[in-house]
Design an enzyme around this catalytic site. Structure first.
Site, PDB file in Angstrom:
ATOM      1  N   ASP A   1       0.842  -1.210   0.000  1.00  0.00           N
ATOM      2  CA  ASP A   1       0.000   0.000   0.000  1.00  0.00           C
ATOM      3  C   ASP A   1       0.874   1.257   0.000  1.00  0.00           C
ATOM      4  OD1 ASP A   1      -2.312  -1.630   0.135  1.00  0.00           O
ATOM      5  OD2 ASP A   1      -1.960  -1.886   2.277  1.00  0.00           O
TER       6      ASP A   1
ATOM      7  N   HIS B   1      -5.133  -3.781   5.740  1.00  0.00           N
ATOM      8  CA  HIS B   1      -4.833  -4.037   4.330  1.00  0.00           C
ATOM      9  C   HIS B   1      -6.056  -4.617   3.627  1.00  0.00           C
ATOM     10  CE1 HIS B   1      -2.814  -5.084   0.668  1.00  0.00           C
ATOM     11  NE2 HIS B   1      -3.199  -6.334   0.814  1.00  0.00           N
TER      12      HIS B   1
HETATM   13  P1  NAI Z   1      -0.236 -18.295  -5.651  1.00  0.00           P
HETATM   14  O1  NAI Z   1      -1.420 -19.196  -5.704  1.00  0.00           O
HETATM   15  O2  NAI Z   1       0.443 -17.948  -6.908  1.00  0.00           O
HETATM   16  O3  NAI Z   1       0.856 -18.883  -4.665  1.00  0.00           O
HETATM   17  C1  NAI Z   1       0.534 -19.348  -3.411  1.00  0.00           C
HETATM   18  C2  NAI Z   1       1.496 -20.465  -3.062  1.00  0.00           C
HETATM   19  O4  NAI Z   1       1.125 -20.938  -1.761  1.00  0.00           O
HETATM   20  C3  NAI Z   1       1.420 -21.652  -4.027  1.00  0.00           C
HETATM   21  O5  NAI Z   1       2.709 -21.990  -4.494  1.00  0.00           O
HETATM   22  C4  NAI Z   1       0.845 -22.764  -3.162  1.00  0.00           C
HETATM   23  O6  NAI Z   1       1.337 -24.063  -3.494  1.00  0.00           O
HETATM   24  C5  NAI Z   1       1.314 -22.334  -1.782  1.00  0.00           C
HETATM   25  N1  NAI Z   1       0.583 -22.971  -0.708  1.00  0.00           N
HETATM   26  C6  NAI Z   1      -0.719 -23.338  -0.649  1.00  0.00           C
HETATM   27  N2  NAI Z   1      -0.972 -23.955   0.512  1.00  0.00           N
HETATM   28  C7  NAI Z   1       0.187 -23.959   1.210  1.00  0.00           C
HETATM   29  C8  NAI Z   1       0.561 -24.471   2.466  1.00  0.00           C
HETATM   30  N3  NAI Z   1      -0.309 -25.090   3.264  1.00  0.00           N
HETATM   31  N4  NAI Z   1       1.837 -24.303   2.861  1.00  0.00           N
HETATM   32  C9  NAI Z   1       2.735 -23.666   2.059  1.00  0.00           C
HETATM   33  N5  NAI Z   1       2.435 -23.181   0.860  1.00  0.00           N
HETATM   34  C10 NAI Z   1       1.178 -23.334   0.436  1.00  0.00           C
HETATM   35  O7  NAI Z   1      -0.721 -16.954  -4.874  1.00  0.00           O
HETATM   36  P2  NAI Z   1       0.040 -15.536  -4.792  1.00  0.00           P
HETATM   37  O8  NAI Z   1      -0.417 -14.680  -5.906  1.00  0.00           O
HETATM   38  O9  NAI Z   1       1.474 -15.783  -4.601  1.00  0.00           O
HETATM   39  O10 NAI Z   1      -0.629 -14.936  -3.447  1.00  0.00           O
HETATM   40  C11 NAI Z   1      -0.347 -15.501  -2.191  1.00  0.00           C
HETATM   41  C12 NAI Z   1      -1.115 -14.764  -1.098  1.00  0.00           C
HETATM   42  O11 NAI Z   1      -0.673 -13.411  -0.984  1.00  0.00           O
HETATM   43  C13 NAI Z   1      -2.619 -14.678  -1.361  1.00  0.00           C
HETATM   44  O12 NAI Z   1      -3.324 -14.943  -0.161  1.00  0.00           O
HETATM   45  C14 NAI Z   1      -2.829 -13.230  -1.776  1.00  0.00           C
HETATM   46  O13 NAI Z   1      -4.130 -12.776  -1.505  1.00  0.00           O
HETATM   47  C15 NAI Z   1      -1.793 -12.543  -0.896  1.00  0.00           C
HETATM   48  N6  NAI Z   1      -1.437 -11.194  -1.326  1.00  0.00           N
HETATM   49  C16 NAI Z   1      -1.146 -10.272  -0.349  1.00  0.00           C
HETATM   50  C17 NAI Z   1      -0.807  -8.981  -0.660  1.00  0.00           C
HETATM   51  C18 NAI Z   1      -0.488  -8.004   0.438  1.00  0.00           C
HETATM   52  O14 NAI Z   1      -0.349  -6.813   0.135  1.00  0.00           O
HETATM   53  N7  NAI Z   1      -0.310  -8.395   1.677  1.00  0.00           N
HETATM   54  C19 NAI Z   1      -0.741  -8.527  -2.060  1.00  0.00           C
HETATM   55  C20 NAI Z   1      -1.002  -9.569  -3.021  1.00  0.00           C
HETATM   56  C21 NAI Z   1      -1.366 -10.850  -2.643  1.00  0.00           C
END
Ligand code: NAI
Length: 336
Positions: A173, A200
């Site tokens: 942000d 957030h």
């Molecule tokens: P993605 O689906 O591309 O990657 C997520 C990864 O987590 C995958 O490799 C998956 O295998 C892994 N995963 C699933 N269950 C798991 C477990 N039990 N233990 C370890 N790894 C596990 O998703 P992306 O785009 O990388 O987003 C990840 C998270 O980050 C989402 O919840 C998203 O909403 C959040 N996010 C947060 C932001 C922030 O500003 N704080 C900004 C953008 C996304």
């Protein structure tokens, strides 16, 4: 004599550290094979304070780790796959960064991710409590407003909770606000300072434009439009990606910056300041993001609420009930 040697080394471009500085840290990325996890790990591989980079996921980490291990930086990279290897990935970790979990698709709110992601945060927090209870933990997984209280409750149950060491990553942000303001004013975004406080998601994201440096001048309409754009910037990316996920590259950049700041604080650097969502007494919401000074034990000082104008005070009023609801949901889940 020592001073002379230090000066000599400095002239040669060699950084020296005073006693107490460690300069070698283990960082674990949980969710390292994902859209955020991979570029985040790539950026962390380039951080000179990292000597051990542990990549944990339920899929693909051997490949990601092998790939990154060929980069000519000093850190050693190791991949850990599946729940059985989670504990080993965390042992001895100084900083744990968590982007594990599902991202949004168009039409979804961050809260819609709760059912899947809450359980992931619970499991990882339990393992942190057992394997690296003193680590600084940075949660990227959404809904951040709820996932951080879940982790806090789990760590409390295990008797290892230290509110100074648990962070919700809201850096994106701030990064977005700096980018939008910098481009609007025609200045280098890297020179823009702006606190973004609250939480957030949607209305809980509160960019304090009245305190931006350089000042973002504009009429009330322009200020409100920019405020809403910063609050909804994540959704802008979700829509543009049209079903292929949410922000990953900008989040990796923001996550690497935040983890880098945690490491600088651990390493004794002075005046390391970041906004982050932590346990807080600044407002009625028991978790809240404000500017923090980071140090050897995580939060060294909470700098509190920046000065708010009347419009920002109204935004704060709107944010608090939503935040309280999000926080309670996390506490209820962890204690169910
Ligand atoms: P993605 O689906 O591309 O990657 C997520 C990864 O987590 C995958 O490799 C998956 O295998 C892994 N995963 C699933 N269950 C798991 C477990 N039990 N233990 C370890 N790894 C596990 O998703 P992306 O785009 O990388 O987003 C990840 C998270 O980050 C989402 O919840 C998203 O909403 C959040 N996010 C947060 C932001 C922030 O500003 N704080 C900004 C953008 C996304």
């Amino acid at each position: 004599m020592l001073k002379q040697v230090t000066k000599q080394l400095a002239l040669q471009g060699v950084r020296t550290f005073s006693v107490g500085q460690q300069n070698n840290y283990k960082v674990t990325v949980c969710g390292a094979a994902g859209g955020i996890g991979q570029p985040l790990s790539l950026l962390l591989k380039q951080n000179p304070l990292v000597t051990d980079l542990a990549l944990y996921d339920i899929v693909h980490t051997p490949g990601v780790a092998a790939d990154l291990s060929h980069i000519d930086t000093k850190s050693k990279t190791a991949g850990f796959i599946g729940a059985d290897q989670l504990g080993d990935s965390l042992k001895g970790s100084d900083v744990v960064v968590i982007p594990a979990g599902v991202p949004r698709k168009p039409g979804m709110t961050r809260d819609d991710l709760f059912n899947v992601n809450a359980g992931i945060i619970k499991d990882i927090s339990n393992s942190i409590a057992k394997n690296c209870p003193k680590a600084l933990v940075a949660i990227i997984t959404n809904p951040v407003n709820t996932c951080v209280p879940i982790a806090a409750e789990i760590l409390k149950k295990a008797g290892v909770y230290d509110p100074k060491r648990l962070f919700g990553v809201s850096t994106l942000d701030v990064v977005r606000a700096r980018a939008f303001i910098g481009h609007a004013l025609g200045v280098d975004p890297q020179t823009v300072q702006i606190p973004v406080i609250g939480g957030h998601s949607g209305v809980t994201i509160l960019p304090v434009l009245s305190q931006s440096q350089p000042l973002f001048k504009g009429n009330q309409d322009t200020i409100e439009k920019l405020t809403v754009r910063i609050q909804e910037a994540g959704t802008e990316v979700v829509k543009a990606k049209a079903g292929a996920g949410s922000a990953t590259l900008s989040m990796a950049y923001a996550g690497a910056r935040f983890a880098g700041s945690l490491l600088k604080g651990l390493n004794g650097e002075k005046d390391v300041i970041e906004c982050s969502y932590v346990q807080s007494t600044v407002t009625e919401a028991t978790f809240f993001s404000t500017p923090l000074v980071l140090g050897k034990n995580g939060v060294q000082e909470n700098l509190g609420l920046p000065k708010l104008n009347d419009y920002e005070k109204k935004l704060l009023e709107a944010a608090i009930p939503e935040l309280k609801k999000n926080i309670q949901k996390g506490i209820d889940f962890a204690n169910a």
